[in-house]
Design an enzyme around this catalytic site. Structure first.
Site, mmCIF file in Angstrom:
data_model
loop_
_atom_site.group_PDB
_atom_site.id
_atom_site.type_symbol
_atom_site.label_atom_id
_atom_site.label_comp_id
_atom_site.label_asym_id
_atom_site.label_seq_id
_atom_site.Cartn_x
_atom_site.Cartn_y
_atom_site.Cartn_z
ATOM 1 N N LYS A 277 -1.455 -20.665 13.136
ATOM 2 C CA LYS A 277 -2.862 -20.545 13.529
ATOM 3 C C LYS A 277 -3.734 -21.496 12.720
ATOM 4 O O LYS A 277 -4.893 -21.723 13.066
ATOM 5 C CB LYS A 277 -3.335 -19.093 13.398
ATOM 6 N N TYR B 121 -7.194 -17.840 7.631
ATOM 7 C CA TYR B 121 -6.243 -18.603 6.835
ATOM 8 C C TYR B 121 -6.972 -19.537 5.868
ATOM 9 O O TYR B 121 -6.554 -19.710 4.717
ATOM 10 C CB TYR B 121 -5.344 -19.449 7.736
ATOM 11 N N MET C 43 3.244 -7.802 13.999
ATOM 12 C CA MET C 43 3.584 -9.065 14.651
ATOM 13 C C MET C 43 5.091 -9.241 14.581
ATOM 14 O O MET C 43 5.607 -9.813 13.626
ATOM 15 C CB MET C 43 2.862 -10.225 13.969
ATOM 16 N N ASP D 76 -3.814 -0.925 -3.169
ATOM 17 C CA ASP D 76 -4.622 -1.362 -2.039
ATOM 18 C C ASP D 76 -5.426 -2.558 -2.518
ATOM 19 O O ASP D 76 -6.319 -2.422 -3.360
ATOM 20 C CB ASP D 76 -5.544 -0.234 -1.588
ATOM 21 N N ARG E 115 0.835 -1.208 0.000
ATOM 22 C CA ARG E 115 0.000 0.000 0.000
ATOM 23 C C ARG E 115 0.865 1.251 0.000
ATOM 24 O O ARG E 115 0.542 2.235 -0.670
ATOM 25 C CB ARG E 115 -0.915 -0.006 1.219
ATOM 26 N N ARG E 116 1.955 1.193 0.750
ATOM 27 C CA ARG E 116 2.900 2.314 0.791
ATOM 28 C C ARG E 116 4.300 1.749 0.553
ATOM 29 O O ARG E 116 5.023 1.423 1.504
ATOM 30 C CB ARG E 116 2.816 3.038 2.136
#
Length: 353
Positions: A112, A144, A179, A48, A34-35
């Protein structure tokens, strides 16, 4: 012939490592974010992924042989995580067919898959370890699974192969990442050294005493590129960890020694980093000002909530890598050295002391 890659989420811990690995191996690399940030040897792409039409426009002139999907967005509920992250994968893969160049798409998820989403993380009926890829999905909503389903549907529609990669906690450098245990612990250790506070393990007795493993971003990047270029690895899910195991009772001492501080004795009490670091924003701003550090905003470096989730688990978490080993992936990385390499980079970039 030079191969072309599209790395999605290229400013994150995993994406930046994948981009570096591909450049080192001679690929032409487009890095989508995005950036976008400046990265040696890569061509930035701003998009995006929640905007389907803007994503198609951004990728209109790019014809990747392989796509590496390393990004996700966290929302307040798993229902929203599923909606948003599923849409991101769907919009990205919908933008690829006109070129008909893509032969492989790799998706990074994580453990996860076995432990459940944040809302049910490590709760209820605990899974058997070591985790193996043939373990089925949990009977619980999980973004996920939504990402995988979008990948599988697009692969069937468009004819590319796929791979899914499930790392444990990833060690690597990325400022602003949500994270990031390695940088969080480095910042915490720096604060403890500067203030004289005890360097206190925040997690559970099970994590302190039990076996665990982790994943260096460079190790993950090597497996991603290996899977994209190895026919036998097509259409498979792979666990990916460093290849060693350790106990936090040993690793905590190793980290303390690197920073030249004493590790506090552990008495079995959980002392979450979110509580320990609750008032540390102003302290970090002062440390950064005194020592001319490059980042004075603690929230862009430390993610205590995520470190607490990992170190507070009530079970041993070890991960089997036999599947990719049998197919020829031989990567290995000592986890303590992975931490030390990261700390050295952070210090060289004036992000910690």
């Amino acid at each position: 012939m030079t191969r072309t890659a599209l790395v999605v989420g290229a400013t994150g811990i995993t994406g930046s490592a994948v981009a570096r690995e591909l450049v080192a191996e001679g690929w032409k690399v487009h890095a989508l974010a995005r950036r976008p940030q400046e990265q040696d040897g890569v061509m930035p792409v701003a998009a995006d992924l929640l905007d389907e039409q803007a994503t198609k426009a951004a990728l209109a002139g790019i014809h990747p042989d392989a796509v590496f999907l390393t990004t996700w967005l966290r929302r307040d509920s798993e229902v929203e995580n599923i909606r948003v992250n599923g849409a991101m994968v769907r919009n990205l893969l919908a933008a690829l067919p006109p070129a008909r160049s893509t032969r492989h798409v790799a998706l990074v998820t994580g453990l996860k898959h076995y432990l459940g989403p944040f809302e049910a993380y490590g709760k209820g009926l605990l899974p058997k370890t070591p985790f193996r890829e043939e373990q089925g999905r949990l009977d619980v909503e999980n973004f996920y699974y939504a990402q995988e389903d979008e990948l599988f549907a697009a692969a069937e529609r468009d004819g590319f192969t796929w791979s899914v990669h499930r790392p444990h906690t990833v060690i690597g450098k990325a400022v602003g990442n949500a994270m990031n245990m390695g940088t969080t612990l480095a910042v915490y250790a720096t604060i403890c050294r500067e203030t004289g506070r005890p360097f206190t393990f925040p997690g559970s007795a099970m994590q302190w005493n039990g076996l665990t493993d982790m994943t260096d971003a460079r190790q993950l990047a090597r497996q991603l590129v290996w899977a994209a270029t190895t026919p036998e690895a097509a259409n498979e899910a792979f666990n990916i960890v460093n290849g060693d195991v350790f106990r936090w009772s040993w690793m905590w001492q190793r980290i303390a020694q690197w920073f030249g501080i004493e590790a506090a004795p552990f008495d079995g009490t959980v002392r979450p980093l979110e509580e320990q670091m609750r008032g540390d924003a102003a302290i970090w701003t002062g440390i950064a000002a005194r020592h001319s550090l490059a980042e004075s905003d603690l929230t862009r470096l430390a993610s205590p909530w995520h470190t607490d989730a990992d170190l507070g688990r009530p079970i041993e978490v070890v991960t089997d890598m036999g599947k990719s080993r049998k197919l020829g992936f031989a990567g290995y990385q000592a986890t303590d050295e992975a931490f030390f390499d990261l700390f050295a980079k952070l210090r060289a970039d004036r992000l910690i002391l």
